[in-house]
Structures are given as C-alpha cells and as structure tokens.
Design a protein around this motif. Structure first.
Motif, PDB file in Angstrom:
ATOM      1  N   ILE A   1    -145.309  -1.891  42.688  1.00  0.00           N
ATOM      2  CA  ILE A   1    -145.632  -0.556  42.181  1.00  0.00           C
ATOM      3  C   ILE A   1    -147.071  -0.525  41.656  1.00  0.00           C
ATOM      4  O   ILE A   1    -147.627  -1.555  41.292  1.00  0.00           O
ATOM      5  CB  ILE A   1    -144.637  -0.114  41.085  1.00  0.00           C
ATOM      6  N   THR A   2    -147.628   0.653  41.609  1.00  0.00           N
ATOM      7  CA  THR A   2    -148.990   0.838  41.111  1.00  0.00           C
ATOM      8  C   THR A   2    -149.009   0.759  39.587  1.00  0.00           C
ATOM      9  O   THR A   2    -147.961   0.830  38.931  1.00  0.00           O
ATOM     10  CB  THR A   2    -149.540   2.206  41.534  1.00  0.00           C
ATOM     11  N   ILE A   3    -150.201   0.682  39.035  1.00  0.00           N
ATOM     12  CA  ILE A   3    -150.325   0.623  37.576  1.00  0.00           C
ATOM     13  C   ILE A   3    -149.825   1.926  36.942  1.00  0.00           C
ATOM     14  O   ILE A   3    -149.203   1.902  35.882  1.00  0.00           O
ATOM     15  CB  ILE A   3    -151.766   0.276  37.142  1.00  0.00           C
TER      16      ILE A   3
ATOM     17  N   PHE B   1    -154.544  -4.658  29.466  1.00  0.00           N
ATOM     18  CA  PHE B   1    -154.710  -5.610  28.366  1.00  0.00           C
ATOM     19  C   PHE B   1    -153.654  -6.709  28.452  1.00  0.00           C
ATOM     20  O   PHE B   1    -153.966  -7.893  28.308  1.00  0.00           O
ATOM     21  CB  PHE B   1    -154.618  -4.875  27.022  1.00  0.00           C
ATOM     22  N   TYR B   2    -152.402  -6.343  28.701  1.00  0.00           N
ATOM     23  CA  TYR B   2    -151.338  -7.349  28.837  1.00  0.00           C
ATOM     24  C   TYR B   2    -151.643  -8.296  29.989  1.00  0.00           C
ATOM     25  O   TYR B   2    -151.390  -9.492  29.897  1.00  0.00           O
ATOM     26  CB  TYR B   2    -149.976  -6.688  29.068  1.00  0.00           C
ATOM     27  N   GLU B   3    -152.191  -7.747  31.062  1.00  0.00           N
ATOM     28  CA  GLU B   3    -152.546  -8.594  32.199  1.00  0.00           C
ATOM     29  C   GLU B   3    -153.718  -9.517  31.840  1.00  0.00           C
ATOM     30  O   GLU B   3    -153.712 -10.703  32.174  1.00  0.00           O
ATOM     31  CB  GLU B   3    -152.900  -7.746  33.411  1.00  0.00           C
TER      32      GLU B   3
ATOM     33  N   LEU C   1    -140.644  -6.895  31.571  1.00  0.00           N
ATOM     34  CA  LEU C   1    -141.523  -7.668  30.699  1.00  0.00           C
ATOM     35  C   LEU C   1    -142.318  -6.770  29.765  1.00  0.00           C
ATOM     36  O   LEU C   1    -142.484  -7.090  28.585  1.00  0.00           O
ATOM     37  CB  LEU C   1    -142.479  -8.533  31.525  1.00  0.00           C
ATOM     38  N   VAL C   2    -142.799  -5.648  30.270  1.00  0.00           N
ATOM     39  CA  VAL C   2    -143.538  -4.721  29.422  1.00  0.00           C
ATOM     40  C   VAL C   2    -142.622  -4.189  28.316  1.00  0.00           C
ATOM     41  O   VAL C   2    -143.038  -4.082  27.153  1.00  0.00           O
ATOM     42  CB  VAL C   2    -144.162  -3.577  30.248  1.00  0.00           C
ATOM     43  N   ALA C   3    -141.387  -3.887  28.642  1.00  0.00           N
ATOM     44  CA  ALA C   3    -140.434  -3.424  27.626  1.00  0.00           C
ATOM     45  C   ALA C   3    -140.218  -4.490  26.557  1.00  0.00           C
ATOM     46  O   ALA C   3    -140.192  -4.189  25.354  1.00  0.00           O
ATOM     47  CB  ALA C   3    -139.108  -3.046  28.281  1.00  0.00           C
TER      48      ALA C   3
ATOM     49  N   LEU D   1    -148.790 -11.351  20.158  1.00  0.00           N
ATOM     50  CA  LEU D   1    -148.785 -11.502  21.613  1.00  0.00           C
ATOM     51  C   LEU D   1    -148.767 -12.966  22.028  1.00  0.00           C
ATOM     52  O   LEU D   1    -148.154 -13.320  23.032  1.00  0.00           O
ATOM     53  CB  LEU D   1    -149.972 -10.772  22.238  1.00  0.00           C
ATOM     54  N   LEU D   2    -149.400 -13.826  21.261  1.00  0.00           N
ATOM     55  CA  LEU D   2    -149.363 -15.260  21.570  1.00  0.00           C
ATOM     56  C   LEU D   2    -147.929 -15.787  21.510  1.00  0.00           C
ATOM     57  O   LEU D   2    -147.529 -16.587  22.343  1.00  0.00           O
ATOM     58  CB  LEU D   2    -150.271 -16.029  20.617  1.00  0.00           C
ATOM     59  N   GLN D   3    -147.163 -15.306  20.545  1.00  0.00           N
ATOM     60  CA  GLN D   3    -145.762 -15.726  20.442  1.00  0.00           C
ATOM     61  C   GLN D   3    -144.961 -15.234  21.653  1.00  0.00           C
ATOM     62  O   GLN D   3    -144.119 -15.955  22.170  1.00  0.00           O
ATOM     63  CB  GLN D   3    -145.126 -15.166  19.156  1.00  0.00           C
TER      64      GLN D   3
END
Length: 75
Positions: free
Chosen positions: A10-12, A28-30, A54-56, A68-70
């Motif tokens: 799927i697209t962004i 940013f997540y990427e 994963l985003v959820a 985010l590191l965790q």
C-alpha cells in the motif's frame, strides 16, 4: 510487486488514513527503523499491509509512555 502480491503493498497515504498516523509520522517511524518499505521504480514508498498493525502498536506504546527505542527493541 506485480501479480498476486501487489494487493499486499500500500502507499504511504493508504497507510496513514486507516492508521490515524500522519504521513510525516510514518516517514519518521521509517527513519527510526520501526517500520520499513520498498520503493517503486518511481521512488514511491510501498508498505506491506501488515505494517498497519505495527503503526497501531507504535501509537499505543507512545500513548502509554513507552519510548520509541523501547518499541524498537521489543520488535
């Protein structure tokens, strides 16, 4: 990406809409290597549909105060 596997990518924009995350947030997540994509010949990002989950998870983790590191270390 052609053929029967094409529907799994799927697209962004298609990633942002159902996830509730903004396009910049997904980028940013990427950048932080929490999610990943492939690029088309035209350099457009394509994400596996499973990245929605994963985003959820990332969003919920942030809401409960995880860094985010965790999150990255957990997955």
């Amino acid at each position: 990406m052609a053929g029967k596997d094409a529907h799994q990518w799927i697209t962004i924009g298609a990633m942002a809409q159902p996830s509730g995350a903004s396009v910049p947030a997904i980028r940013f997540y990427e950048e932080k290597e929490l999610i990943w994509s492939i690029r088309t010949e035209g350099k457009q990002r394509r994400y596996q549909r499973a990245m929605l989950r994963l985003v959820a998870i990332i969003k919920v983790a942030q809401q409960v105060g995880m860094r985010l590191l965790q999150v990255k270390e957990a997955f």
